[in-house]
Design an enzyme around this catalytic site. Structure first.
Site, PDB file in Angstrom:
ATOM      1  N   HIS A  57       0.879  -1.183  -0.018  1.00 42.80           N
ATOM      2  CA  HIS A  57      -0.023   0.122  -0.194  1.00 42.80           C
ATOM      3  C   HIS A  57       0.954   1.090   0.066  1.00 42.80           C
ATOM      4  O   HIS A  57       2.067   1.282   0.771  1.00 42.80           O
ATOM      5  CB  HIS A  57      -1.035  -0.141   1.151  1.00 42.80           C
ATOM      6  CG  HIS A  57      -2.029  -1.180   1.198  1.00 42.80           C
ATOM      7  ND1 HIS A  57      -2.956  -1.149   2.001  1.00 42.80           N
ATOM      8  CD2 HIS A  57      -2.312  -2.197   0.483  1.00 42.80           C
ATOM      9  CE1 HIS A  57      -3.767  -2.051   1.830  1.00 42.80           C
ATOM     10  NE2 HIS A  57      -3.149  -2.719   1.031  1.00 42.80           N
ATOM     11  N   GLU A  59       0.801   3.695   1.796  1.00 43.39           N
ATOM     12  CA  GLU A  59       1.370   4.301   3.174  1.00 43.39           C
ATOM     13  C   GLU A  59       2.648   3.461   3.633  1.00 43.39           C
ATOM     14  O   GLU A  59       3.439   4.114   4.007  1.00 43.39           O
ATOM     15  CB  GLU A  59       0.265   4.047   4.032  1.00 43.39           C
ATOM     16  CG  GLU A  59      -1.060   4.881   3.939  1.00 43.39           C
ATOM     17  CD  GLU A  59      -2.022   4.284   3.151  1.00 43.39           C
ATOM     18  OE1 GLU A  59      -3.287   4.292   3.306  1.00 43.39           O
ATOM     19  OE2 GLU A  59      -1.764   3.230   2.241  1.00 43.39           O
ATOM     20  N   CYS A  87      -6.078   1.699   5.799  1.00 46.33           N
ATOM     21  CA  CYS A  87      -6.712   0.410   6.483  1.00 46.33           C
ATOM     22  C   CYS A  87      -6.197   0.179   7.682  1.00 46.33           C
ATOM     23  O   CYS A  87      -5.512   0.939   8.222  1.00 46.33           O
ATOM     24  CB  CYS A  87      -6.492  -0.753   5.310  1.00 46.33           C
ATOM     25  SG  CYS A  87      -4.836  -1.140   5.107  1.00 46.33           S
ATOM     26  N   CYS A  90      -2.456  -0.403   7.332  1.00 46.83           N
ATOM     27  CA  CYS A  90      -1.431   0.883   7.649  1.00 46.83           C
ATOM     28  C   CYS A  90      -1.454   1.632   8.711  1.00 46.83           C
ATOM     29  O   CYS A  90      -0.605   2.149   9.162  1.00 46.83           O
ATOM     30  CB  CYS A  90      -2.035   1.538   6.198  1.00 46.83           C
ATOM     31  SG  CYS A  90      -1.567   0.645   4.601  1.00 46.83           S
TER      32      CYS A  90
END
Length: 150
Positions: A57, A59, A87, A90
């Site tokens: 991801h 992040e 999410c 993260c």
């Protein structure tokens, strides 16, 4: 729109540029930028498809780059600007870095960490929501509309 070089909108615009890169690569358009002392030290976008890695991801990739840049596992003097609410994975990563501040564009009503518990974020981390949210939402809606062929 005239943006100060140190404004939240300026840095969110950089995160939106990363999200646009993800869009163009066929990735869910989420971008993240990490800033320390008013300087971008890390930025990335979703790369889960390209890297065949469910944890890639925006992040998480930006966190790793920022930690490498600073030579520290802690980012308590940093701010993350992210186009979509992180999410829970993260958010957990951000908790462990003790990031100082998270600035979020659009909320994720399905998978965002706040749907589960805001305690996932470190208690000292400051949150700011809704910065350039409409721009983030439009990019996401366009991506999924294109993906579904509508």
């Amino acid at each position: 729109m005239s943006l100060s070089i140190y404004s939240d909108e300026h840095f969110m615009k950089q995160a939106l540029n990363e999200a646009q890169n993800a869009y163009e690569e066929g990735e869910i358009p989420v971008g993240a930028v990490i800033v320390c002392e008013n300087k971008i030290i890390a930025k990335d976008h979703n790369r889960t498809e390209r890297l065949n890695d469910a944890t890639a991801h925006a992040e998480m990739l930006a966190i790793t780059a920022a930690q490498n840049h600073l030579g520290s596992k802690y980012l308590n003097e940093c701010s993350m600007f992210v186009t979509l609410e992180p999410c829970s994975m993260c958010a957990g990563g951000l908790f462990w870095t003790q990031i100082g501040r998270i600035v979020i564009g659009a909320l994720d009503k399905e998978r965002g960490f706040s749907n589960f518990s805001k305690a996932i974020i470190h208690p000292k981390t400051q949150l700011k929501l809704g910065v350039m949210a409409s721009e983030s939402e439009v990019l996401l809606k366009d991506f999924f509309k294109k993906l579904r062929g509508n």
